[in-house]
Design a protein around this motif. Structure first.
Motif, PDB file in Angstrom:
ATOM      1  N   ILE A 344       0.851  -1.197   0.000  1.00 40.80           N
ATOM      2  CA  ILE A 344       0.000   0.000   0.000  1.00 40.80           C
ATOM      3  C   ILE A 344       0.885   1.244   0.000  1.00 40.80           C
ATOM      4  N   THR A 345       2.035   1.163   0.657  1.00 40.10           N
ATOM      5  CA  THR A 345       2.977   2.284   0.635  1.00 40.10           C
ATOM      6  C   THR A 345       3.426   2.569  -0.791  1.00 40.10           C
ATOM      7  N   LEU A 346       3.802   1.496  -1.482  1.00 40.07           N
ATOM      8  CA  LEU A 346       4.301   1.682  -2.849  1.00 40.07           C
ATOM      9  C   LEU A 346       3.230   2.286  -3.753  1.00 40.07           C
ATOM     10  N   PHE A 347       1.991   1.766  -3.635  1.00 42.75           N
ATOM     11  CA  PHE A 347       0.934   2.286  -4.503  1.00 42.75           C
ATOM     12  C   PHE A 347       0.632   3.748  -4.196  1.00 42.75           C
ATOM     13  N   MET A 348       0.610   4.081  -2.908  1.00 40.19           N
ATOM     14  CA  MET A 348       0.299   5.462  -2.577  1.00 40.19           C
ATOM     15  C   MET A 348       1.406   6.390  -3.065  1.00 40.19           C
ATOM     16  N   CYS A 349       2.638   5.901  -3.046  1.00 43.19           N
ATOM     17  CA  CYS A 349       3.738   6.710  -3.582  1.00 43.19           C
ATOM     18  C   CYS A 349       3.544   6.914  -5.086  1.00 43.19           C
ATOM     19  N   ALA A 350       3.152   5.841  -5.780  1.00 45.88           N
ATOM     20  CA  ALA A 350       2.935   5.959  -7.216  1.00 45.88           C
ATOM     21  C   ALA A 350       1.860   7.006  -7.488  1.00 45.88           C
ATOM     22  N   GLY A 351       0.791   6.977  -6.692  1.00 41.23           N
ATOM     23  CA  GLY A 351      -0.278   7.953  -6.865  1.00 41.23           C
ATOM     24  C   GLY A 351       0.198   9.355  -6.538  1.00 41.23           C
ATOM     25  N   SER A 352       1.028   9.455  -5.523  1.00 40.40           N
ATOM     26  CA  SER A 352       1.549  10.756  -5.110  1.00 40.40           C
ATOM     27  C   SER A 352       2.355  11.392  -6.251  1.00 40.40           C
ATOM     28  N   ILE A 353       3.171  10.556  -6.891  1.00 39.08           N
ATOM     29  CA  ILE A 353       3.958  11.071  -8.025  1.00 39.08           C
ATOM     30  C   ILE A 353       3.023  11.537  -9.141  1.00 39.08           C
ATOM     31  N   TYR A 354       1.952  10.755  -9.358  1.00 36.99           N
ATOM     32  CA  TYR A 354       1.014  11.091 -10.437  1.00 36.99           C
ATOM     33  C   TYR A 354       0.288  12.393 -10.132  1.00 36.99           C
ATOM     34  N   VAL A 355      -0.145  12.569  -8.894  1.00 38.55           N
ATOM     35  CA  VAL A 355      -0.881  13.789  -8.547  1.00 38.55           C
ATOM     36  C   VAL A 355       0.030  15.010  -8.677  1.00 38.55           C
ATOM     37  N   ALA A 356       1.273  14.866  -8.182  1.00 40.04           N
ATOM     38  CA  ALA A 356       2.162  16.027  -8.156  1.00 40.04           C
ATOM     39  C   ALA A 356       2.668  16.368  -9.556  1.00 40.04           C
ATOM     40  N   LEU A 357       3.104  15.359 -10.315  1.00 41.40           N
ATOM     41  CA  LEU A 357       3.818  15.647 -11.562  1.00 41.40           C
ATOM     42  C   LEU A 357       3.225  14.946 -12.785  1.00 41.40           C
ATOM     43  N   HIS A 358       2.172  14.163 -12.594  1.00 43.17           N
ATOM     44  CA  HIS A 358       1.538  13.423 -13.691  1.00 43.17           C
ATOM     45  C   HIS A 358       2.492  12.515 -14.443  1.00 43.17           C
ATOM     46  N   LYS A 359       3.391  11.881 -13.708  1.00 41.68           N
ATOM     47  CA  LYS A 359       4.274  10.891 -14.318  1.00 41.68           C
ATOM     48  C   LYS A 359       3.740   9.494 -13.994  1.00 41.68           C
ATOM     49  N   THR A 360       3.728   8.643 -15.016  1.00 39.40           N
ATOM     50  CA  THR A 360       3.248   7.276 -14.783  1.00 39.40           C
ATOM     51  C   THR A 360       4.314   6.239 -15.121  1.00 39.40           C
ATOM     52  N   GLU A 361       5.339   6.641 -15.909  1.00 39.33           N
ATOM     53  CA  GLU A 361       6.318   5.659 -16.378  1.00 39.33           C
ATOM     54  C   GLU A 361       7.572   5.750 -15.513  1.00 39.33           C
ATOM     55  N   ILE A 362       8.206   4.606 -15.311  1.00 37.78           N
ATOM     56  CA  ILE A 362       9.396   4.587 -14.475  1.00 37.78           C
ATOM     57  C   ILE A 362      10.523   5.380 -15.125  1.00 37.78           C
ATOM     58  N   SER A 363      10.581   5.350 -16.461  1.00 32.58           N
ATOM     59  CA  SER A 363      11.659   6.055 -17.152  1.00 32.58           C
ATOM     60  C   SER A 363      11.532   7.571 -17.031  1.00 32.58           C
ATOM     61  N   GLN A 364      10.405   8.046 -16.531  1.00 31.18           N
ATOM     62  CA  GLN A 364      10.247   9.500 -16.377  1.00 31.18           C
ATOM     63  C   GLN A 364      10.645   9.975 -14.982  1.00 31.18           C
TER      64      GLN A 364
END
Lengths: 487, 508
Positions: A344-364
């Motif tokens: 759940i930590t990892l998923f929330m971090c992924a969402g946090s990145i998306y909300v802040a910067l709209h990045k979804t890909e690891i290469s970004q």
């Protein structure tokens, strides 16, 4: 509050919260505040049960009888209570995160979203406290149906396709295989009550045991055992809070929880060990662990990688059951809590990145760790817990599973677990590495912090802290679960 | 099992309940014509139906313990006179028919005003009453020829009712004509079959026929009679491949007629089939056994799959549900073909559960016709938002059709799979669950249309009036209630199955 009242309240409160969400659909703050209170109250109920019963098992609370001998009934036992604590506790954190995410991301239809979210929790509580396989199946299906609108939330063609795959596989396996298994069990054993030591001895023998186990193992599609794992990546079209709570905790854990329940209370661990019926399942789980990890490495989309990582980690728990030893069962049970907290930590971090910067890909993600230190810090801790390094919770459940494998003399399984840990390192740590160490031309050296709102970055930090705390509480969890395997 | 047939001397009203059951709607029918008022037609019809419903409850209460009521029409003792005979099996059917007619009538008032031209209203309700009394008569009578008579009364009324859909779509006329042709052929087969039995046994009373067939042993005339009866009734049941009249009839009939027929007409026909196969011809009657296992079972399975497949590709909700009905009748026939107590229980319980499910769904279709003026998927887009109550009921009905736990459909499927496993017929059990996965697909298509596709911008569709929504929801809630509390349904079905499987002895 007595235990039976608390069981009912833990299901009714989220259900009422769902109704409240629809009634209060126009007043955002009141609505989200109400759900938060409901989440606290649900957790309170579950903790009341814990303080009342400890790791004891209560007599079933029969609501009513659907057919003679087939009751809608609930009871408390350690595994279910652990699952309920994990799900209701994480609901509090995820609700805060969900409010931050949905508002920060300007998603539509908040009321509908939180309504179905609450129904899903109610169904999860029903699964956790089911006293027989029939009740469990009822809530299992309810959970599938209640999460469908969440997966399809965005309403785009991709969301619709993802949701179709989700529903198709979950309903297909549960009706096509699990239901047959349940009715078969009912026919030969004459009961579906969860009974310690199982209900199937003397009723079935020979290769049919393995066939029945196969119907269950594949029928419990939520456990994402290969080749019925496709729904989990497909469900990643859902908004991230859904992925976080439902597809790292409630839904997938409902799957492996059911798997453990079937192993412990329907077949009985000793019966499985005697007949050797679960040996094939052990190999399949091992295959799932490794194959999903390999697939995870190929994914550039962050959520997709986490999804395959979940597929792999779920099979740890299935493996624990299939080993058919007490250590394996304890490890599997404990992994429900450990993996939930880490993932759940990892998923929330992924969402946090998306909300802040709209990045979804690891290469970004290059260099983003410097402007999002909380998010990436929490991600690092969550990742280490999944890999299984001390001093993080994940290390203990993996330790117990290895012990279980050693108990049965399955050296290959020990190797599988070790290789899997290495694969985890290979697909999780580079994400953090990119964030902190790779340069990014777009980010100036003195760029300000770019975290999204407090409600978005604080929850993963809290659960990351939880991963550390679980390391020190692991002993208590093991003692708590020990009645499952006590003679 | 009490099998005494005490001649009735001092009769109270309660003793006459079997006659009252049929006569209520039958007498009300001409009354509605005579009164001739468009405004009074509905209340009078509703009154008759509601009263019949109460009567059916009283009857079921008397026979639920396994006893049998034998009523001699006009005081003429059978086999000369006509005997009405009520046991758990047909009391259950009577209850289903009257409950559904009352529920559908609640809904019908606005729907009929909308779909049937005003000058026909009185006659429409008359036809409805005749159809109802015909169905009740078929279920209650213990006389073979009387079954035929009532069957024709209900069928002729049905043709009229279906043709009334021509106000909305002219194809209702051809659909009705089609059904008239097929229905008449079926009825002819049925009466020929009865002729054969009469020839062989010299009696028309079912109990008598049963007794004498036993004495006759293997007899070619009896065999021929059996074949004619099964085919004739099979047509009425819409047994695959004799189902071709059904999709059009259901699609083009007025909504309330479809809801009523889907919930009752085929179900009553199934009951007649059950009665003949199990009570008149003993299940041990070897020849009959083979027919069921080798002919009806594969046909049932084919119906389950082929009709479900066809349903998936429909683009009209009403027609899709019609094909789904053919598939669901397959389940019922499958239960019968198991020739076991559990199997027959499954058939009877599904007969009831599917009845309420389809009634709720077809009434919801009627609400869409009323508000959205159509049932094609492209008309229904986004209705989940515009007609939330109706659409939510479709969700519940759809889940029951699939057989999700907690709904009535689940109970039927549970018992049916149990029956298959009991026999050790593994592949059949798997086929049952596989075909219900096809139901997932056709139901989900509808739900996606309702909830996941946006309505057109200019759409001003509003929720249907409460007089329609409430009966729809009574049906939907019944789907849930009978999925959780099976005390009434399963007990009655099991008692009925035991009575039927007692074979001809159950009739004495």
């Amino acid at each position: 509050m007595d235990t039976n009242t608390a069981i009912l309240a833990s299901m009714l409160i989220p259900a009422l919260a769902a109704v409240g969400n629809m009634l209060l659909r126009d007043s955002e703050n009141l609505r989200d505040g109400m759900t938060f209170v409901a989440a606290l109250a649900t957790f309170g109920c579950v903790m009341t049960i814990l303080s009342n019963e400890g790791s004891g098992t209560t007599d079933p609370l029969v609501l009513f009888s659907v057919m003679p001998g087939l009751d809608l009934a609930f009871n408390v036992e350690p595994l279910g209570l652990l699952f309920a604590i994990v799900a209701s506790g994480l609901w509090i954190v995820t609700h805060l995160y969900g409010v931050g995410y949905m508002r920060g991301n300007n998603e539509d239809h908040h009321a509908r979203f939180f309504c179905f979210f609450s129904i899903s929790i109610a169904a999860t509580m029903g699964i956790a406290f089911s006293a027989n396989m029939f009740t469990l199946f009822l809530f299992y299906e309810a959970l599938t149906l209640a999460t469908f609108p969440l997966v399809a939330h965005k309403g785009t063609p991709e969301a619709r396709n993802g949701a179709r795959t989700y529903l198709g596989i979950l309903i297909g396996t549960s009706i096509g295989l699990q239901l047959v298994a349940i009715i078969w069990t009912w026919m030969i054993a004459g009961t579906l009550d969860f009974t310690k030591g199982g209900i199937l001895q003397d009723h079935i023998a020979g290769p049919m045991v393995a066939v029945l186990l196969a119907l269950y193992a594949f029928g419990i599609g939520k456990a994402a055992l290969m080749p019925f794992h496709r729904w989990l990546p497909a469900a990643m079209v859902a908004p991230t809070p859904v992925s976080a709570l439902l597809h790292a905790v409630a839904v997938v854990k409902a799957g492996v929880f059911t798997m453990l329940k079937v192993g412990i209370y329907i077949f009985g661990i000793d019966f499985l060990a005697e007949t050797g019926a679960s040996e094939w399942l052990m190999w399949l789980a091992a295959f799932s662990i490794l194959a999903a990890s390999v697939v995870a490495m190929t994914k550039d989309n962050l959520k997709a990688r986490l999804a395959y990582s979940t597929v792999s980690q779920l099979s740890y728990i299935t493996l624990g059951m299939a080993l058919a030893t007490s250590m394996g069962v304890l490890g599997g049970g404990m992994h429900i809590a450990m993996h939930a907290m880490g993932k759940i930590t990892l998923f929330m971090c992924a969402g946090s990145i998306y909300v802040a910067l709209h990045k979804t890909e690891i290469s970004q993600l290059d260099g983003l760790g410097r402007i999002m230190p909380f998010t990436f810090g929490a991600f690092l801790i969550g990742a280490l817990s999944i890999i299984g390094l001390p001093p993080l919770g994940g290390s203990w459940s993996k330790w117990l599973l290895v012990m279980g494998a050693a108990d049965t003399g399955q050296m290959v399984m020990i190797a599988v677990l070790m290789i899997s840990s290495l694969l985890n390192v290979a697909y999780l740590l580079p994400i953090v590495g990119r964030g902190f160490f790779l340069p990014n031309a777009e980010i100036a050296a003195d760029a300000p912090r770019a975290e999204a709102g407090l409600l978005v970055w604080l929850p993963p930090v809290l659960t990351a802290a939880g991963c550390i705390a679980l390391f020190f509480f692991a002993g208590q969890i093991e003692i708590f679960l020990s009645p499952l395997v006590a003679e | 099992m009490s099998t005494e047939t005490v001649p009735h001397t001092a009769m109270t009203l309660v003793d006459h309940l079997p006659a009252i059951q049929v006569l209520l709607p039958f007498v009300m029918a001409p009354l509605v014509v005579v009164v001739g008022s468009r405004r009074l037609a509905w209340p009078l019809t509703f009154l008759a139906s509601a009263a019949a419903f109460v009567v059916s409850i009283l009857l079921l209460m008397q026979v639920i313990d396994g006893s049998i009521i034998s009523y001699h029409m006009g005081g003429w003792a059978p086999p000369l006179g006509i005997e009405y005979r009520v046991d758990a099996a047909n009391a259950f059917v009577l209850l289903l028919v009257t409950a559904m007619s009352t529920l559908v009538l609640l809904f019908a008032r606005r729907s009929v005003e909308d779909e049937v031209s005003a000058k026909h209203h009185a006659l429409f309700y008359t036809a409805f009453l005749l159809c109802l009394s015909g169905l009740l008569g078929v279920a209650i009578t213990g006389d073979a020829f009387n079954i035929f008579v009532f069957l024709e009364i209900s069928s002729l009324a049905t043709y009229v009712l279906i043709a009334q859909g021509s106000e909305r779509d002219k194809r209702a006329l051809t659909a009705s004509y089609d059904y008239l042709m097929m229905g008449t052929i079926g009825a002819t087969f049925f009466v020929i079959g009865i002729g054969f039995l009469y020839m062989a046994t010299g009696t028309l009373n079912l109990a008598d026929i049963a007794g004498r067939i036993e004495d006759l042993g293997d007899n070619r005339t009896v065999r021929a009679g059996f074949a004619f009866i099964v085919v004739g009734i099979g047509l009425k049941v819409a047994m695959f491949p004799l189902h071709s009249w059904l999709p059009n009839a259901y699609t083009y009939a007025p909504s309330m007629v479809t809801a009523f027929l889907a919930a009752t007409a085929t179900k009553v026909a199934v009951y007649v089939l059950l009665r003949f196969v199990f009570s008149v011809f003993d299940p041990d009657f070897l020849f009959g056994t083979n027919t069921l296992a080798f002919i009806i079972l594969p046909l049932a399975v084919v119906a389950m799959f082929s009709a479900s497949f066809v349903a998936i590709f429909q683009s009209d909700l009403k027609r899709m549900l019609a094909y789904s009905s053919i598939a669901q009748i397959g389940y019922i026939l499958l239960g019968i073909a198991f020739l076991s107590e559990t199997g027959v229980t499954a058939a009877i319980v599904h007969l009831f559960n599917h009845g309420i499910t389809k009634a709720a769904l077809f009434m919801a279709v009627g609400a869409y016709v009323f508000s959205a003026k159509g049932t094609f998927y492209d008309t229904l887009q986004g209705m989940g938002r515009q007609m939330p109550l109706t659409s939510a009921a479709v969700v519940v009905g759809g889940l029951s059709l699939i057989g999700v736990p907690g709904t009535a459909g689940f109970i039927s499927k549970w018992v049916l799979v149990e029956a298959a496993l009991e026999k050790g017929w593994w592949p059949v059990a798997l086929l049952i669950v596989l075909s219900s996965l096809l139901a997932v697909i056709y139901v989900w298509r509808v739900l996606e249309v309702l909830y996941m596709q946006p309505a057109s911008e200019s759409s001003t569709v509003r929720e249907a009036p409460m007089s329609m929504v409430i009966p729809i929801w009574i049906g939907a809630l019944a789907c849930i209630y009978f999925g959780l509390d099976t005390d009434v349904t399963l007990t009655a079905a099991r008692t009925a199955a035991q009575g039927l499987l007692a074979g001809s002895t159950g009739l004495h």
